[in-house]
Design a protein around this motif. Structure first.
Motif, PDB file in Angstrom:
ATOM      1  N   VAL A  27       0.886  -1.160   0.000  1.00  0.00           N
ATOM      2  CA  VAL A  27       0.000   0.000   0.000  1.00  0.00           C
ATOM      3  C   VAL A  27       0.932   1.219   0.000  1.00  0.00           C
ATOM      4  O   VAL A  27       1.592   1.501   0.990  1.00  0.00           O
ATOM      5  CB  VAL A  27      -0.940   0.032   1.222  1.00  0.00           C
ATOM      6  N   ARG A  28       1.010   1.888  -1.120  1.00  0.00           N
ATOM      7  CA  ARG A  28       1.979   2.982  -1.269  1.00  0.00           C
ATOM      8  C   ARG A  28       1.443   4.314  -0.751  1.00  0.00           C
ATOM      9  O   ARG A  28       2.180   5.082  -0.148  1.00  0.00           O
ATOM     10  CB  ARG A  28       2.372   3.113  -2.728  1.00  0.00           C
ATOM     11  N   SER A  29       0.165   4.605  -1.014  1.00  0.00           N
ATOM     12  CA  SER A  29      -0.404   5.864  -0.530  1.00  0.00           C
ATOM     13  C   SER A  29      -1.914   5.782  -0.479  1.00  0.00           C
ATOM     14  O   SER A  29      -2.526   4.917  -1.104  1.00  0.00           O
ATOM     15  CB  SER A  29       0.021   7.036  -1.429  1.00  0.00           C
ATOM     16  N   CYS A  30      -2.490   6.703   0.288  1.00  0.00           N
ATOM     17  CA  CYS A  30      -3.942   6.856   0.372  1.00  0.00           C
ATOM     18  C   CYS A  30      -4.217   8.353   0.310  1.00  0.00           C
ATOM     19  O   CYS A  30      -3.679   9.120   1.116  1.00  0.00           O
ATOM     20  CB  CYS A  30      -4.464   6.252   1.672  1.00  0.00           C
ATOM     21  N   SER A  31      -5.012   8.756  -0.643  1.00  0.00           N
ATOM     22  CA  SER A  31      -5.297  10.181  -0.823  1.00  0.00           C
ATOM     23  C   SER A  31      -6.122  10.718   0.345  1.00  0.00           C
ATOM     24  O   SER A  31      -6.629   9.957   1.174  1.00  0.00           O
ATOM     25  CB  SER A  31      -6.064  10.403  -2.129  1.00  0.00           C
ATOM     26  N   ASP A  32      -6.282  12.020   0.359  1.00  0.00           N
ATOM     27  CA  ASP A  32      -7.193  12.624   1.328  1.00  0.00           C
ATOM     28  C   ASP A  32      -8.610  12.182   1.001  1.00  0.00           C
ATOM     29  O   ASP A  32      -8.928  11.856  -0.152  1.00  0.00           O
ATOM     30  CB  ASP A  32      -7.111  14.150   1.275  1.00  0.00           C
ATOM     31  N   ARG A  33      -9.450  12.182   2.002  1.00  0.00           N
ATOM     32  CA  ARG A  33     -10.867  11.834   1.842  1.00  0.00           C
ATOM     33  C   ARG A  33     -11.583  13.078   1.323  1.00  0.00           C
ATOM     34  O   ARG A  33     -11.467  14.156   1.888  1.00  0.00           O
ATOM     35  CB  ARG A  33     -11.421  11.406   3.202  1.00  0.00           C
ATOM     36  N   ARG A  34     -12.323  12.921   0.222  1.00  0.00           N
ATOM     37  CA  ARG A  34     -13.067  14.021  -0.367  1.00  0.00           C
ATOM     38  C   ARG A  34     -14.554  13.739  -0.233  1.00  0.00           C
ATOM     39  O   ARG A  34     -14.964  12.585  -0.312  1.00  0.00           O
ATOM     40  CB  ARG A  34     -12.700  14.161  -1.850  1.00  0.00           C
ATOM     41  N   THR A  35     -15.356  14.767  -0.038  1.00  0.00           N
ATOM     42  CA  THR A  35     -16.793  14.578   0.056  1.00  0.00           C
ATOM     43  C   THR A  35     -17.503  15.528  -0.903  1.00  0.00           C
ATOM     44  O   THR A  35     -17.044  16.642  -1.148  1.00  0.00           O
ATOM     45  CB  THR A  35     -17.318  14.826   1.483  1.00  0.00           C
ATOM     46  N   SER A  36     -18.613  15.041  -1.442  1.00  0.00           N
ATOM     47  CA  SER A  36     -19.424  15.844  -2.343  1.00  0.00           C
ATOM     48  C   SER A  36     -20.799  15.215  -2.463  1.00  0.00           C
ATOM     49  O   SER A  36     -20.910  14.008  -2.732  1.00  0.00           O
ATOM     50  CB  SER A  36     -18.764  15.924  -3.722  1.00  0.00           C
ATOM     51  N   SER A  37     -21.806  16.003  -2.253  1.00  0.00           N
ATOM     52  CA  SER A  37     -23.199  15.586  -2.478  1.00  0.00           C
ATOM     53  C   SER A  37     -23.552  14.262  -1.815  1.00  0.00           C
ATOM     54  O   SER A  37     -24.209  13.417  -2.401  1.00  0.00           O
ATOM     55  CB  SER A  37     -23.490  15.510  -3.977  1.00  0.00           C
ATOM     56  N   GLY A  38     -23.093  14.075  -0.574  1.00  0.00           N
ATOM     57  CA  GLY A  38     -23.452  12.874   0.173  1.00  0.00           C
ATOM     58  C   GLY A  38     -22.547  11.679  -0.044  1.00  0.00           C
ATOM     59  O   GLY A  38     -22.833  10.597   0.451  1.00  0.00           O
ATOM     60  N   TRP A  39     -21.466  11.850  -0.792  1.00  0.00           N
ATOM     61  CA  TRP A  39     -20.543  10.751  -1.072  1.00  0.00           C
ATOM     62  C   TRP A  39     -19.139  11.110  -0.615  1.00  0.00           C
ATOM     63  O   TRP A  39     -18.716  12.258  -0.709  1.00  0.00           O
ATOM     64  CB  TRP A  39     -20.523  10.430  -2.564  1.00  0.00           C
ATOM     65  N   ALA A  40     -18.410  10.123  -0.147  1.00  0.00           N
ATOM     66  CA  ALA A  40     -16.998  10.279   0.218  1.00  0.00           C
ATOM     67  C   ALA A  40     -16.178   9.429  -0.741  1.00  0.00           C
ATOM     68  O   ALA A  40     -16.567   8.304  -1.072  1.00  0.00           O
ATOM     69  CB  ALA A  40     -16.768   9.825   1.655  1.00  0.00           C
ATOM     70  N   THR A  41     -15.056   9.973  -1.212  1.00  0.00           N
ATOM     71  CA  THR A  41     -14.185   9.236  -2.127  1.00  0.00           C
ATOM     72  C   THR A  41     -12.732   9.376  -1.706  1.00  0.00           C
ATOM     73  O   THR A  41     -12.355  10.360  -1.070  1.00  0.00           O
ATOM     74  CB  THR A  41     -14.322   9.748  -3.579  1.00  0.00           C
ATOM     75  N   TRP A  42     -11.953   8.372  -2.066  1.00  0.00           N
ATOM     76  CA  TRP A  42     -10.504   8.426  -1.884  1.00  0.00           C
ATOM     77  C   TRP A  42      -9.866   7.395  -2.808  1.00  0.00           C
ATOM     78  O   TRP A  42     -10.537   6.493  -3.299  1.00  0.00           O
ATOM     79  CB  TRP A  42     -10.087   8.181  -0.427  1.00  0.00           C
ATOM     80  N   ASP A  43      -8.568   7.571  -3.061  1.00  0.00           N
ATOM     81  CA  ASP A  43      -7.813   6.663  -3.918  1.00  0.00           C
ATOM     82  C   ASP A  43      -6.706   6.013  -3.101  1.00  0.00           C
ATOM     83  O   ASP A  43      -6.069   6.675  -2.281  1.00  0.00           O
ATOM     84  CB  ASP A  43      -7.166   7.424  -5.079  1.00  0.00           C
ATOM     85  N   VAL A  44      -6.482   4.732  -3.350  1.00  0.00           N
ATOM     86  CA  VAL A  44      -5.375   4.013  -2.729  1.00  0.00           C
ATOM     87  C   VAL A  44      -4.465   3.541  -3.854  1.00  0.00           C
ATOM     88  O   VAL A  44      -4.928   2.970  -4.843  1.00  0.00           O
ATOM     89  CB  VAL A  44      -5.872   2.810  -1.897  1.00  0.00           C
ATOM     90  N   THR A  45      -3.163   3.820  -3.703  1.00  0.00           N
ATOM     91  CA  THR A  45      -2.175   3.409  -4.695  1.00  0.00           C
ATOM     92  C   THR A  45      -1.372   2.236  -4.150  1.00  0.00           C
ATOM     93  O   THR A  45      -0.944   2.266  -2.986  1.00  0.00           O
ATOM     94  CB  THR A  45      -1.231   4.574  -5.046  1.00  0.00           C
ATOM     95  N   PHE A  46      -1.198   1.226  -4.974  1.00  0.00           N
ATOM     96  CA  PHE A  46      -0.449   0.023  -4.611  1.00  0.00           C
ATOM     97  C   PHE A  46       0.767  -0.112  -5.520  1.00  0.00           C
ATOM     98  O   PHE A  46       0.718   0.275  -6.681  1.00  0.00           O
ATOM     99  CB  PHE A  46      -1.312  -1.231  -4.816  1.00  0.00           C
TER     100      PHE A  46
END
Length: 130
Positions: A27-46
């Motif tokens: 697991v190389r990195s995990c982006s910041d948690r982003r929120t918009s219109s009731g949803w949370a998103t993030w990216d994980v790089t391997f």
């Protein structure tokens, strides 16, 4: 199966995880948690072995257990392939009266979510592009 949260992924940065029938990925990195219109998103790089392609895999995240995800190659490096998995989950933050999930439906344009015809619109149309 317990579903890993953003905090679980963030805590796993730098950890090698067993990937079903594919050895171990880091697991190389995990982006910041982003929120918009009731949803949370993030990216994980391997970081995976050289030549690893797009795949749906099950990996064993320490402290959480098996996690199924789609990983997509994002870069080739001399010693491995970087793959990214994007997570989209309902936002568990408190919601206000104008929130799209709990408040009145708001049909106003949301400039962060383009619709399939290129105009901006509610987040419900996001991700439907062909």
């Amino acid at each position: 199966m317990t579903v890993a949260t953003w905090s679980d992924w963030r805590a796993a940065v730098g950890t090698d995880v067993a990937v079903e029938q594919r050895g171990a990925w880091t697991v190389r990195s995990c982006s910041d948690r982003r929120t918009s219109s009731g949803w949370a998103t993030w990216d994980v790089t391997f970081r995976a072995p050289v030549g690893t392609g797009q795949a749906t895999v099950v990996l064993d995240l320490p402290g959480v257990g098996p996690q199924a995800l789609l990983a997509v190659p994002s870069a080739a490096e001399p010693d491995g392939t970087l793959l990214v998995a994007t997570f989209v989950v309902p936002d568990d933050a408190p919601r206000g009266p104008d929130d799209a999930l709990t408040g009145p439906a708001d049909a106003s344009a949301d400039p962060t979510h383009p619709t399939t015809d290129g105009t901006t619109g509610p987040a419900a149309g996001a991700g439907t592009e062909a």
